[in-house]
Design a protein around this motif. Structure first.
Motif, short mmCIF file in Angstrom:
data_model
loop_
_atom_site.label_atom_id
_atom_site.label_comp_id
_atom_site.label_asym_id
_atom_site.label_seq_id
_atom_site.Cartn_x
_atom_site.Cartn_y
_atom_site.Cartn_z
N LEU A 72 0.85 -1.18 0.00
CA LEU A 72 0.00 0.00 0.00
C LEU A 72 0.89 1.24 0.00
N PHE A 73 0.57 2.18 -0.86
CA PHE A 73 1.28 3.46 -0.92
C PHE A 73 0.27 4.57 -0.59
N HIS A 74 0.40 5.15 0.61
CA HIS A 74 -0.49 6.23 1.02
C HIS A 74 0.18 7.54 0.63
N LEU A 75 -0.24 8.10 -0.50
CA LEU A 75 0.43 9.27 -1.05
C LEU A 75 0.23 10.50 -0.18
N GLY A 76 -0.94 10.62 0.46
CA GLY A 76 -1.19 11.78 1.30
C GLY A 76 -0.33 11.81 2.54
N PHE A 77 -0.04 10.63 3.11
CA PHE A 77 0.77 10.55 4.32
C PHE A 77 2.24 10.25 4.02
N ASN A 78 2.58 10.08 2.75
CA ASN A 78 3.96 9.80 2.35
C ASN A 78 4.49 8.55 3.06
N ARG A 79 3.69 7.48 3.04
CA ARG A 79 4.09 6.23 3.67
C ARG A 79 3.76 5.06 2.76
N PHE A 80 4.58 4.01 2.83
CA PHE A 80 4.26 2.75 2.19
C PHE A 80 4.41 1.63 3.19
N VAL A 81 3.72 0.52 2.95
CA VAL A 81 3.78 -0.62 3.85
C VAL A 81 3.58 -1.90 3.05
N LEU A 82 4.28 -2.96 3.44
CA LEU A 82 4.05 -4.29 2.89
C LEU A 82 2.85 -4.88 3.60
N LEU A 83 1.73 -5.01 2.90
CA LEU A 83 0.48 -5.44 3.51
C LEU A 83 0.40 -6.95 3.63
N SER A 84 0.91 -7.68 2.65
CA SER A 84 0.80 -9.14 2.64
C SER A 84 1.96 -9.71 1.83
N ALA A 85 2.37 -10.92 2.19
CA ALA A 85 3.46 -11.59 1.49
C ALA A 85 3.06 -13.00 1.12
N GLU A 86 1.84 -13.15 0.59
CA GLU A 86 1.40 -14.46 0.13
C GLU A 86 2.19 -14.87 -1.12
N SER A 87 2.17 -16.14 -1.44
CA SER A 87 2.94 -16.65 -2.58
C SER A 87 2.17 -16.59 -3.88
N VAL A 88 0.93 -16.08 -3.85
CA VAL A 88 0.09 -16.06 -5.05
C VAL A 88 -0.21 -14.62 -5.42
N ALA A 89 0.07 -14.26 -6.67
CA ALA A 89 -0.20 -12.90 -7.15
C ALA A 89 -1.59 -12.83 -7.76
N PRO A 90 -2.29 -11.72 -7.60
CA PRO A 90 -3.59 -11.56 -8.26
C PRO A 90 -3.41 -11.27 -9.74
N PRO A 91 -4.35 -11.67 -10.59
CA PRO A 91 -4.32 -11.25 -11.99
C PRO A 91 -4.49 -9.74 -12.09
N PRO A 92 -4.19 -9.15 -13.25
CA PRO A 92 -4.26 -7.68 -13.40
C PRO A 92 -5.60 -7.06 -13.02
N GLY A 93 -6.71 -7.74 -13.26
CA GLY A 93 -8.02 -7.17 -12.96
C GLY A 93 -8.62 -7.62 -11.66
N ALA A 94 -7.82 -8.20 -10.77
CA ALA A 94 -8.36 -8.80 -9.55
C ALA A 94 -7.80 -8.16 -8.29
N LEU A 95 -7.63 -6.83 -8.33
CA LEU A 95 -7.20 -6.05 -7.18
C LEU A 95 -7.94 -4.72 -7.24
N CYS A 96 -8.75 -4.39 -6.22
CA CYS A 96 -9.46 -3.12 -6.24
C CYS A 96 -9.95 -2.75 -4.84
N PHE A 97 -10.20 -1.46 -4.64
CA PHE A 97 -10.75 -0.96 -3.38
C PHE A 97 -12.26 -1.05 -3.43
N THR A 98 -12.87 -1.12 -2.24
CA THR A 98 -14.31 -1.35 -2.18
C THR A 98 -15.14 -0.08 -2.34
N SER A 99 -14.64 1.05 -1.88
CA SER A 99 -15.49 2.23 -1.89
C SER A 99 -14.65 3.49 -1.91
#
Length: 282
Positions: A72-99
């Motif tokens: 996650l890259f929070h541009l307003g707070f100038n911070r990034f964080v590693l949210l998860s380190a699973e071994s499976v990557a999502p396809p290009p269209g399978a990552l999105c925010f809910t609202s």
């Protein structure tokens, strides 16, 4: 180098500042370039990014690489964080925010959709129901709805309640893409037969079936508003349907295949190629 500010992600950096100085735009409009240097102990090269998504406010960007590291890259707070380190990557269209409130992030992990709480930085729920790998996720902000699809199923979810509302399967052909209208009143499934089934989310029933029999469209991607549906793909046409008129559709000739459609771009594209004036009001 073009002078763009660069952030290098490596094994030691699980969180931190995105930039040490406020970046300036390059002539090409680049504000920030993120280079992925992270790799596992048994790997010779770092992985490229496989999927990216912006939140509705534009303040947060999510990016997943092909090894399954999710940032996650929070541009307003100038911070990034590693949210998860699973071994499976999502396809290009399978990552999105809910609202538009930037509260949750949906990420496919094989047959499961993980729901991450952005503020708490943890997985809050898992949506299960697909029998094969999830290929796409679409969301609608106001109602907390999401639609997902795999090679064999399309499913409508109530993400807030973590419940499956409906398996959207009214045609024998498998799903190829899915869409939700901005207000969440309609959802649609594009099938491999190039037919589009439009569903009402209130009744969970099919309200329209869309098809253009005279065109060899080979449709691959779909977008939906409360009044129109638009699809394109490997053929040389982009097709727009008026959902208020059973017979109305427009086709624009294209010079190359289309792999993705966003509603924000459709008005300009259809205006220029079809009628030369405002085509849509929503």
């Amino acid at each position: 180098s073009d002078g763009a500010y660069e952030l290098n992600l490596d094994a030691a950096g699980k969180d931190g500042k995105i930039w040490q100085r406020r970046p300036a735009l390059t002539r090409q409009g680049v504000a920030l370039r993120v280079r992925n240097r992270r790799k596992r102990a048994n790997e010779a090269q770092p992985a490229s990014f496989s999927a990216v998504a912006f939140s509705g406010s534009g303040e947060i960007c999510a990016a997943a690489d092909r090894r399954g590291f999710l940032y996650l890259f929070h541009l307003g707070f100038n911070r990034f964080v590693l949210l998860s380190a699973e071994s499976v990557a999502p396809p290009p269209g399978a990552l999105c925010f809910t609202s538009q409130h930037d509260d949750e992030l949906l990420c496919a992990s094989r047959r499961v959709v993980r729901v991450f709480a952005v503020e708490a930085l943890q997985c809050a729920a898992s949506l299960r129901g697909h029998r094969s790998d999830v290929l796409g996720i679409r969301t609608s902000g106001p109602g907390g709805l999401a639609i997902t699809h795999s090679m064999d199923l399309a499913i409508l979810w109530d993400v807030r309640r973590r419940t499956r509302l409906k398996v959207l399967q009214n045609l024998s052909a498998p799903p190829r893409d899915v869409a939700l209208s901005p207000q969440g009143r309609l959802c649609a499934v594009l099938h491999s037969s190039s037919r589009v089934a439009v569903w009402a989310t209130s009744s969970l029933g099919v309200c329209r079936e869309l098809f253009v029999p005279e065109l060899d469209a080979r449709l691959q991607c779909l977008a939906l508003s409360e009044r129109h549906a638009v699809a394109a793909g490997c053929g040389d046409v982009l097709i727009a349907w008026d959902l208020g008129d059973d017979s109305a559709h427009r086709a624009a000739e294209l010079s190359r295949p289309v792999v993705h459609i966003e509603l924000g771009l459709l008005r300009r594209l259809v205006d220029r190629h079809v009628v030369g004036r405002r085509a849509f009001d929503d």
